[in-house]
Scaffold this motif. Structure first.
Motif, PDB file in Angstrom:
ATOM      1  N   LYS A   5       7.402   2.641  14.954  1.00  0.00           N
ATOM      2  CA  LYS A   5       8.765   1.784  14.537  1.00  0.00           C
ATOM      3  C   LYS A   5       8.696   2.661  12.991  1.00  0.00           C
ATOM      4  N   ASN A   6       8.119   3.356  12.643  1.00  0.00           N
ATOM      5  CA  ASN A   6       7.741   3.702  11.149  1.00  0.00           C
ATOM      6  C   ASN A   6       7.746   5.579  10.961  1.00  0.00           C
ATOM      7  N   ARG A   7       8.618   5.787  11.757  1.00  0.00           N
ATOM      8  CA  ARG A   7       8.559   7.206  12.315  1.00  0.00           C
ATOM      9  C   ARG A   7       9.067   8.095  10.785  1.00  0.00           C
ATOM     10  N   ASN A   8       9.688   7.483   9.530  1.00  0.00           N
ATOM     11  CA  ASN A   8       9.575   8.147   8.339  1.00  0.00           C
ATOM     12  C   ASN A   8       8.028   8.362   7.449  1.00  0.00           C
ATOM     13  N   LEU A   9       6.934   7.923   7.921  1.00  0.00           N
ATOM     14  CA  LEU A   9       5.759   7.989   7.186  1.00  0.00           C
ATOM     15  C   LEU A   9       5.399   9.469   8.312  1.00  0.00           C
ATOM     16  N   TRP A  10       6.103   9.939   8.971  1.00  0.00           N
ATOM     17  CA  TRP A  10       6.223  11.313   9.519  1.00  0.00           C
ATOM     18  C   TRP A  10       6.947  12.501   9.215  1.00  0.00           C
ATOM     19  N   ASP A  11       7.715  12.184   7.947  1.00  0.00           N
ATOM     20  CA  ASP A  11       9.192  12.495   7.728  1.00  0.00           C
ATOM     21  C   ASP A  11       8.311  13.386   6.160  1.00  0.00           C
ATOM     22  N   ARG A  12       7.960  14.618   6.976  1.00  0.00           N
ATOM     23  CA  ARG A  12       7.270  15.340   4.979  1.00  0.00           C
ATOM     24  C   ARG A  12       8.661  15.666   4.019  1.00  0.00           C
ATOM     25  N   HIS A  13       9.480  15.545   3.894  1.00  0.00           N
ATOM     26  CA  HIS A  13      10.373  15.737   3.094  1.00  0.00           C
ATOM     27  C   HIS A  13      10.166  13.577   2.143  1.00  0.00           C
ATOM     28  N   LEU A  14      10.295  13.241   2.915  1.00  0.00           N
ATOM     29  CA  LEU A  14      10.380  11.770   2.296  1.00  0.00           C
ATOM     30  C   LEU A  14       8.940  11.217   1.755  1.00  0.00           C
ATOM     31  N   MET A  15       7.009  11.930   2.254  1.00  0.00           N
ATOM     32  CA  MET A  15       6.205  11.698   2.045  1.00  0.00           C
ATOM     33  C   MET A  15       5.798  12.349   0.420  1.00  0.00           C
ATOM     34  N   ASN A  16       6.721  13.565   0.157  1.00  0.00           N
ATOM     35  CA  ASN A  16       6.483  14.021  -0.735  1.00  0.00           C
ATOM     36  C   ASN A  16       7.634  13.061  -1.869  1.00  0.00           C
ATOM     37  N   ARG A  17       8.620  12.538  -1.285  1.00  0.00           N
ATOM     38  CA  ARG A  17       9.586  11.641  -2.152  1.00  0.00           C
ATOM     39  C   ARG A  17       8.571  10.944  -2.438  1.00  0.00           C
ATOM     40  N   VAL A  45       0.931  -1.369  -0.358  1.00  0.00           N
ATOM     41  CA  VAL A  45      -0.130  -0.025  -0.362  1.00  0.00           C
ATOM     42  C   VAL A  45       0.913   1.017   0.206  1.00  0.00           C
ATOM     43  N   PRO A  46       0.688   1.906  -0.591  1.00  0.00           N
ATOM     44  CA  PRO A  46       1.117   3.539  -1.020  1.00  0.00           C
ATOM     45  C   PRO A  46       1.614   4.314   0.333  1.00  0.00           C
ATOM     46  N   ARG A  47       2.614   4.734   0.450  1.00  0.00           N
ATOM     47  CA  ARG A  47       2.786   5.355   2.016  1.00  0.00           C
ATOM     48  C   ARG A  47       1.770   6.308   2.320  1.00  0.00           C
ATOM     49  N   PRO A  48       1.693   7.435   1.204  1.00  0.00           N
ATOM     50  CA  PRO A  48       0.889   7.695   2.134  1.00  0.00           C
ATOM     51  C   PRO A  48      -0.486   7.584   2.468  1.00  0.00           C
ATOM     52  N   VAL A  49      -1.474   6.104   1.912  1.00  0.00           N
ATOM     53  CA  VAL A  49      -2.171   6.028   2.543  1.00  0.00           C
ATOM     54  C   VAL A  49      -2.242   5.006   3.991  1.00  0.00           C
ATOM     55  N   MET A  50      -0.923   3.944   3.918  1.00  0.00           N
ATOM     56  CA  MET A  50      -0.462   3.748   5.015  1.00  0.00           C
ATOM     57  C   MET A  50      -0.426   4.503   6.321  1.00  0.00           C
ATOM     58  N   LYS A  51       0.065   6.154   6.127  1.00  0.00           N
ATOM     59  CA  LYS A  51       0.144   6.865   7.053  1.00  0.00           C
ATOM     60  C   LYS A  51      -1.698   7.638   7.517  1.00  0.00           C
ATOM     61  N   LYS A  52      -1.992   7.455   6.572  1.00  0.00           N
ATOM     62  CA  LYS A  52      -4.040   7.749   6.824  1.00  0.00           C
ATOM     63  C   LYS A  52      -4.362   6.660   8.072  1.00  0.00           C
ATOM     64  N   ILE A  53      -4.294   5.118   7.534  1.00  0.00           N
ATOM     65  CA  ILE A  53      -4.365   3.763   7.929  1.00  0.00           C
ATOM     66  C   ILE A  53      -3.817   4.174   9.804  1.00  0.00           C
ATOM     67  N   TYR A  54      -2.779   4.656   9.814  1.00  0.00           N
ATOM     68  CA  TYR A  54      -2.032   4.616  11.270  1.00  0.00           C
ATOM     69  C   TYR A  54      -2.506   5.687  12.036  1.00  0.00           C
ATOM     70  N   ASP A  55      -2.522   7.120  11.194  1.00  0.00           N
ATOM     71  CA  ASP A  55      -2.899   8.052  12.324  1.00  0.00           C
ATOM     72  C   ASP A  55      -3.878   7.616  13.195  1.00  0.00           C
ATOM     73  N   LEU A  56      -5.166   6.941  11.838  1.00  0.00           N
ATOM     74  CA  LEU A  56      -6.714   6.676  12.623  1.00  0.00           C
ATOM     75  C   LEU A  56      -6.582   6.004  13.265  1.00  0.00           C
ATOM     76  N   GLU A  57      -5.711   4.918  13.745  1.00  0.00           N
ATOM     77  CA  GLU A  57      -5.700   3.580  14.444  1.00  0.00           C
ATOM     78  C   GLU A  57      -4.658   4.525  15.349  1.00  0.00           C
ATOM     79  N   ILE A  58      -4.025   4.831  15.439  1.00  0.00           N
ATOM     80  CA  ILE A  58      -3.414   5.538  16.604  1.00  0.00           C
ATOM     81  C   ILE A  58      -3.926   6.869  17.818  1.00  0.00           C
ATOM     82  N   THR A  59      -5.111   7.409  16.758  1.00  0.00           N
ATOM     83  CA  THR A  59      -5.658   8.344  17.436  1.00  0.00           C
ATOM     84  C   THR A  59      -7.141   7.269  17.520  1.00  0.00           C
ATOM     85  N   GLN A  60      -7.495   6.029  17.049  1.00  0.00           N
ATOM     86  CA  GLN A  60      -8.826   5.196  17.942  1.00  0.00           C
ATOM     87  C   GLN A  60      -7.980   4.478  19.148  1.00  0.00           C
ATOM     88  N   SER A  61      -6.723   4.047  19.004  1.00  0.00           N
ATOM     89  CA  SER A  61      -6.430   3.031  20.070  1.00  0.00           C
ATOM     90  C   SER A  61      -5.300   3.184  21.394  1.00  0.00           C
TER      91      SER A  61
END
Length: 419
Positions: free
Chosen positions: A176-188, A152-168
């Motif tokens: 374990k996946n800090r790179n998904l919160w790096d704006r430069h990497l997400m832009n790449r 699954v593309p990382r931008p969507v993966m981040k959305k999935i994680y954001d939702l789960e972190i908010t809920q649980s």
């Protein structure tokens, strides 16, 4: 006749794609970093220092269908260093930095090779294609850019994680996946999708995720993977009083939902046993807290031969993952005669008919997971029959079928582009 380059600095399923195109005469080059060429003096030297298991792994860095002359290597020492660092960098910070550097250099060199060789298309892989595609665009090249998206593309993966972190409140997903919160990497990651002309996706879940990132549905071709392990074992009915053997396989425990499975297992510790196969860090709190529990067994990383035996010893396979492409371990489990419990995010739901060969649940839903685990405990007599139906479905998901479908998909793309 088409001339197509398949380029991957690592491996994944790229050998299968290269073999498919070689067989239909359209492969120009397979490009990678570290490759065990039969004629390589470096490989001969490295072999002297490897143990038996590492020697077996080295042999996997070779495609028997390709001649050495068809394989081009760039940045081979960088690729070798990546393999080494990936095994020892537990936090993965240095590994990710190194991977980007190797990937960018590799991509640039591959793009230049394609232009020099008058290639018709390049098939590159997610998180590795940006510099290659960018260079081709800047050079105004008409080489077709195909992105093979294995997860699954990382931008969507981040959305999935954001939702789960908010809920649980499961902050480990972020840790374990800090790179998904790096704006430069997400832009790449997003640019890589934007630059591609076409996409190869293993499942409907990945296809929909690409569309969520702006990809045109008409430009996506779905080509499911095959199983690396299968078995013809004849399964016996499970005795009424026997412990049910559940199985989980995966290395990224948090992305694959293992904490939720362990939590669910607490309700069945006197009725079932869970085998957890995959590499792990002893210092990880999840592992340290659960390592000595009588109803759990951590096997660590195992060879292909031992993996088959582990599948054969299990009764039901469970993968409560948050983000996959098409989890091959699930296909392998089904090919070995196991019914499965998987999530809508696993990429396996395309294969599952609820109550027939397994169950599909929502990721992060522990109650839903417990309900399905309890179902198998209450219906032990149904497990062998469901496993056979799972095996029959898995028989349609072979690598030979993948090769035919992916070659057909690529030809369709090239025909559409007038090549």
């Amino acid at each position: 006749m088409m001339d197509i380059i398949v380029a991957h600095p690592g491996k994944q399923h790229s050998y299968r794609l290269a073999s498919a195109l070689k067989k239909d005469g359209s492969l120009q080059y397979y490009v990678t970093t570290f490759y065990a060429k039969n004629s390589s003096k470096l490989i001969s030297f490295i072999k002297k220092f490897l143990n038996e298991d590492d020697s077996k792994r080295l042999k996997t860095r070779n495609d028997k269908d390709l001649d050495d002359s068809e394989v081009v290597t760039f940045c081979k020492f960088g690729g070798l260093l990546e393999i080494f660092v990936n095994r020892f960098d537990k936090k993965r910070n240095f590994y990710r930095w190194l991977h980007r550097r190797v990937s960018d250099y590799f991509g640039m060199k591959t793009a230049k090779l394609a232009i020099y060789s008058h290639s018709d298309a390049i098939i590159a892989y997610d998180t590795n294609a940006l510099k290659c595609f960018d260079y081709l665009i800047k050079q105004k090249s008409d080489i077709v850019k195909i992105l093979d998206v294995s997860i699954v593309p990382r931008p969507v993966m981040k959305k999935i994680y954001d939702l789960e972190i908010t809920q649980s409140g499961c902050e480990k997903l972020k840790e374990k996946n800090r790179n998904l919160w790096d704006r430069h990497l997400m832009n790449r990651f997003q640019k890589e999708i934007d630059f591609a002309d076409y996409f190869l996706a293993p499942s409907e879940f990945v296809s929909k995720s690409l569309q969520e990132c702006g990809a045109d549905k008409k430009k996506i071709r779905i080509v499911p993977y095959g199983a690396n392990v299968e078995s013809n074992i004849i399964r016996r009915p499970i005795e009424a009083g026997a412990l049910l053997q559940f199985l989980f396989v995966g290395n990224d425990f948090y992305r694959k939902g293992l904490p939720y499975l362990i939590k669910a297992m607490e309700c069945f510790k006197d009725k079932a046993f869970l085998t957890i196969t995959g590499s792990y860090d002893n210092k990880d709190p999840l592992v340290a807290k659960n390592m000595n529990k009588s109803y759990l067994r951590f096997t660590g990383l195992v060879t292909k031969e031992r993996m088959q035996r582990i599948y054969e010893d299990a009764d039901v396979f469970i993968l409560p993952s948050f983000a996959e492409g098409m989890a091959q371990v699930g296909i392998e489990a089904m090919a070995c005669g196991l019914p499965i419990i998987c999530t809508t995010n696993s990429g396996l739901s395309d294969m599952i008919t609820n109550g027939v060969n397994g169950f599909v649940i929502e990721a992060g839903n522990v109650e839903n997971l417990k309900e399905k685990m309890q179902w198998f405990l209450d219906h032990k007599k149904e497990i062998v029959k469901m496993g056979e139906k799972a095996r029959n479905v898995a028989k349609r998901y072979t690598w030979s079928r993948y090769e035919k479908k992916v070659a057909g998909a690529v030809h369709e793309i090239m025909s559409e582009k007038g090549k």
